[in-house]
Scaffold this active site. Structure first.
Site, PDB file in Angstrom:
ATOM      1  N   ALA A  67       0.861  -1.172   0.000  1.00 52.65           N
ATOM      2  CA  ALA A  67       0.000   0.000   0.000  1.00 52.65           C
ATOM      3  C   ALA A  67       0.907   1.235   0.000  1.00 52.65           C
ATOM      4  O   ALA A  67       2.059   1.169   0.444  1.00 52.65           O
ATOM      5  CB  ALA A  67      -0.901  -0.014   1.229  1.00 52.65           C
ATOM      6  N   GLY A  80       0.634  -4.999   0.899  1.00 54.13           N
ATOM      7  CA  GLY A  80      -0.540  -5.046   0.026  1.00 54.13           C
ATOM      8  C   GLY A  80      -0.248  -5.698  -1.317  1.00 54.13           C
ATOM      9  O   GLY A  80      -1.156  -6.240  -1.960  1.00 54.13           O
ATOM     10  N   GLU A 129      -0.618  -9.268  -0.655  1.00 51.64           N
ATOM     11  CA  GLU A 129      -2.053  -9.489  -0.448  1.00 51.64           C
ATOM     12  C   GLU A 129      -2.825  -9.445  -1.764  1.00 51.64           C
ATOM     13  O   GLU A 129      -3.755 -10.224  -1.976  1.00 51.64           O
ATOM     14  CB  GLU A 129      -2.588  -8.434   0.535  1.00 51.64           C
ATOM     15  CG  GLU A 129      -1.990  -8.589   1.924  1.00 51.64           C
ATOM     16  CD  GLU A 129      -2.307  -7.412   2.838  1.00 51.64           C
ATOM     17  OE1 GLU A 129      -1.707  -6.332   2.636  1.00 51.64           O
ATOM     18  OE2 GLU A 129      -3.147  -7.566   3.730  1.00 51.64           O
ATOM     19  N   GLU A 163       4.462  -5.090   7.190  1.00 51.95           N
ATOM     20  CA  GLU A 163       3.695  -4.022   7.851  1.00 51.95           C
ATOM     21  C   GLU A 163       4.096  -3.800   9.300  1.00 51.95           C
ATOM     22  O   GLU A 163       4.051  -2.686   9.806  1.00 51.95           O
ATOM     23  CB  GLU A 163       2.190  -4.333   7.788  1.00 51.95           C
ATOM     24  CG  GLU A 163       1.566  -4.177   6.408  1.00 51.95           C
ATOM     25  CD  GLU A 163       1.599  -5.442   5.576  1.00 51.95           C
ATOM     26  OE1 GLU A 163       2.389  -6.364   5.892  1.00 51.95           O
ATOM     27  OE2 GLU A 163       0.827  -5.511   4.595  1.00 51.95           O
TER      28      GLU A 163
HETATM   29  N1  CAA Z   1       4.613   3.230  -0.593  1.00 51.51           N
HETATM   30  C1  CAA Z   1       5.028   4.388  -1.137  1.00 51.51           C
HETATM   31  N2  CAA Z   1       6.173   4.524  -1.825  1.00 51.51           N
HETATM   32  C2  CAA Z   1       6.945   3.432  -1.956  1.00 51.51           C
HETATM   33  C3  CAA Z   1       6.586   2.198  -1.409  1.00 51.51           C
HETATM   34  C4  CAA Z   1       5.352   2.112  -0.703  1.00 51.51           C
HETATM   35  N3  CAA Z   1       4.906   0.949  -0.185  1.00 51.51           N
HETATM   36  N4  CAA Z   1       7.562   1.295  -1.693  1.00 51.51           N
HETATM   37  C5  CAA Z   1       8.498   1.956  -2.387  1.00 51.51           C
HETATM   38  N5  CAA Z   1       8.130   3.244  -2.563  1.00 51.51           N
HETATM   39  C6  CAA Z   1       8.861   4.320  -3.262  1.00 51.51           C
HETATM   40  C7  CAA Z   1      10.049   4.773  -2.459  1.00 51.51           C
HETATM   41  O1  CAA Z   1       9.638   5.709  -1.487  1.00 51.51           O
HETATM   42  C8  CAA Z   1      10.926   5.366  -3.517  1.00 51.51           C
HETATM   43  O2  CAA Z   1      10.429   6.630  -3.863  1.00 51.51           O
HETATM   44  P1  CAA Z   1      11.444   7.926  -3.906  1.00 51.51           P
HETATM   45  O3  CAA Z   1      12.417   7.564  -4.977  1.00 51.51           O
HETATM   46  O4  CAA Z   1      10.530   9.047  -4.248  1.00 51.51           O
HETATM   47  O5  CAA Z   1      12.070   7.997  -2.570  1.00 51.51           O
HETATM   48  C9  CAA Z   1      10.685   4.465  -4.715  1.00 51.51           C
HETATM   49  O6  CAA Z   1       9.442   3.795  -4.450  1.00 51.51           O
HETATM   50  C10 CAA Z   1      11.759   3.389  -4.880  1.00 51.51           C
HETATM   51  O7  CAA Z   1      11.869   2.673  -3.646  1.00 51.51           O
HETATM   52  P2  CAA Z   1      13.274   2.534  -2.859  1.00 51.51           P
HETATM   53  O8  CAA Z   1      14.180   3.661  -3.174  1.00 51.51           O
HETATM   54  O9  CAA Z   1      12.945   2.302  -1.410  1.00 51.51           O
HETATM   55  O10 CAA Z   1      13.837   1.202  -3.534  1.00 51.51           O
HETATM   56  P3  CAA Z   1      14.817   0.127  -2.880  1.00 51.51           P
HETATM   57  O11 CAA Z   1      15.192  -0.787  -3.995  1.00 51.51           O
HETATM   58  O12 CAA Z   1      15.883   0.793  -2.099  1.00 51.51           O
HETATM   59  O13 CAA Z   1      13.912  -0.689  -1.810  1.00 51.51           O
HETATM   60  C11 CAA Z   1      11.941  -1.844  -1.037  1.00 51.51           C
HETATM   61  C12 CAA Z   1      12.837  -1.457  -2.239  1.00 51.51           C
HETATM   62  C13 CAA Z   1      12.706  -2.773  -0.097  1.00 51.51           C
HETATM   63  C14 CAA Z   1      10.721  -2.567  -1.599  1.00 51.51           C
HETATM   64  C15 CAA Z   1      11.528  -0.561  -0.278  1.00 51.51           C
HETATM   65  O14 CAA Z   1      11.015   0.383  -1.203  1.00 51.51           O
HETATM   66  C16 CAA Z   1      10.485  -0.785   0.773  1.00 51.51           C
HETATM   67  O15 CAA Z   1      10.776  -1.285   1.845  1.00 51.51           O
HETATM   68  N6  CAA Z   1       9.175  -0.418   0.486  1.00 51.51           N
HETATM   69  C17 CAA Z   1       8.098  -0.515   1.421  1.00 51.51           C
HETATM   70  C18 CAA Z   1       7.652  -1.958   1.613  1.00 51.51           C
HETATM   71  C19 CAA Z   1       6.553  -2.031   2.667  1.00 51.51           C
HETATM   72  O16 CAA Z   1       6.762  -1.755   3.813  1.00 51.51           O
HETATM   73  N7  CAA Z   1       5.336  -2.420   2.218  1.00 51.51           N
HETATM   74  C20 CAA Z   1       4.197  -2.523   3.092  1.00 51.51           C
HETATM   75  C21 CAA Z   1       3.357  -1.291   2.971  1.00 51.51           C
HETATM   76  S1  CAA Z   1       2.069  -1.199   4.187  1.00 51.51           S
HETATM   77  C22 CAA Z   1       0.801  -2.105   3.544  1.00 51.51           C
HETATM   78  O17 CAA Z   1       0.893  -2.695   2.491  1.00 51.51           O
HETATM   79  C23 CAA Z   1      -0.464  -2.101   4.372  1.00 51.51           C
HETATM   80  C24 CAA Z   1      -1.524  -3.042   3.919  1.00 51.51           C
HETATM   81  O18 CAA Z   1      -1.452  -4.239   4.129  1.00 51.51           O
HETATM   82  C25 CAA Z   1      -2.766  -2.548   3.313  1.00 51.51           C
END
Ligand code: CAA
Length: 258
Positions: free
Chosen positions: A66, A109, A112, A132
């Site tokens: 998400a 998400g 999911e 999460e």
């Molecule tokens: N939401 C918003 N933006 C996201 C994102 C997310 N879930 N995942 C990645 N991005 C964005 C980053 O912020 C980044 O944007 P900027 O360049 O503007 O900073 C861009 O995508 C590229 O990501 P990274 O620079 O972080 O890329 P990376 O290769 O270094 O890392 C990753 C990749 C490990 C997937 C890392 O991006 C990450 O940890 N993302 C979040 C994963 C996460 O926690 N997901 C769960 C979300 S909560 C959820 O899903 C709730 C639910 O159940 C409904």
């Protein structure tokens, strides 16, 4: 095909293709994307010319979860009231078989969303997880419920409580991935699988997805009743008559999807 902001949509023969397309955010699932995806899926689902749907992302990410930036400032009431996540229900309810073709990250998400699909075809680059907990929340798009049913309570608890990411081979071993293929072959494999499914008789495909969904949603006795009802109803379709006549006459069937 209709144009959407966050996804690309295309029809290839009897297969509908949807590609998540927010490359700047690793296909993070924002509200706009949930509405686009629900609309595209529902349109394919209403089309008798479509017998399977492929849902895919990019080489780097199926979806990284998400959209954290969009959610960060919300309060509990914003999510509890107002149907913010309602579009995901429409995605999960699609009766046409949906194949998730997953390369790269399928996190939160994203994992999911893959689990809302019927089949999960994974590239060897795929990484699944429910991180999460590291953000101070829990899965909110069905992750706790679908993961327990997919992999069992103890494996699900380990993943949800630790936030650990798993590689494609482990995902296949525990039952999240239906099959793992080399990344370079993912889209061809998805296309071949989807084309093979899409030529099958549509009434039987709809009955099969309804019965399979019921297996994880209902008690056994209720599921068996539904299966018997659906099995019986297929004997009133033209495709059942054609399929069985073709077998008897030792020729390929010509389904009309009726
Ligand atoms: N939401 C918003 N933006 C996201 C994102 C997310 N879930 N995942 C990645 N991005 C964005 C980053 O912020 C980044 O944007 P900027 O360049 O503007 O900073 C861009 O995508 C590229 O990501 P990274 O620079 O972080 O890329 P990376 O290769 O270094 O890392 C990753 C990749 C490990 C997937 C890392 O991006 C990450 O940890 N993302 C979040 C994963 C996460 O926690 N997901 C769960 C979300 S909560 C959820 O899903 C709730 C639910 O159940 C409904």
């Amino acid at each position: 095909d209709t144009a959407y902001d966050t996804i690309l949509v295309e029809t290839r023969g009897r297969v509908g293709w949807i590609t998540l397309n927010r490359p700047e955010a690793l296909n993070a699932l924002n509200v706009q994307l949930s509405h686009d995806l629900a609309a595209a899926m529902t349109a394919f689902d209403a089309d008798e010319g479509i017998g399977a749907i492929v849902l895919t992302g990019s080489e780097r990410a199926f979806a990284a979860g998400a959209d954290i930036k969009e959610m960060e400032g919300l309060h509990g009431r914003d999510i509890a009231v107002g149907g913010r996540f309602d579009a995901w229900r429409a995605v999960a309810d699609v009766r046409t078989p949906v194949i998730a073709a997953v390369a790269g990250y399928a996190l939160g998400g994203g994992c999911e969303l893959a689990m809302m699909c019927d089949v999960i075809l994974a590239a060897d680059t795929a990484r699944f997880g429910q991180p999460e907990i590291t953000l101070g929340v829990i899965p909110g798009m069905g992750g706790t419920q679908r993961l327990v049913r997919a992999v069992g309570p103890y494996k699900a608890a380990e993943l949800v409580l630790s936030g650990r990411l798993i590689a494609a081979d482990e995902a296949e071993r525990i039952g999240i991935a239906s099959r793992v293929v080399p990344a370079a072959e993912l889209l061809d494999e998805a296309a071949a699988l989807a084309a093979g499914i899409a030529e099958k008789p549509l009434p039987a495909l709809y009955a099969a997805t309804a019965a399979l969904d019921a297996a994880v949603e209902t008690p056994m006795a209720e599921g068996l009743r539904l299966e018997k009802h659906l099995f019986a109803s297929l004997f009133d379709t033209a495709d059942q008559k054609e399929g069985m006549a073709a077998f008897r006459e030792k020729r390929p069937p010509r389904f009309t999807h009726r």
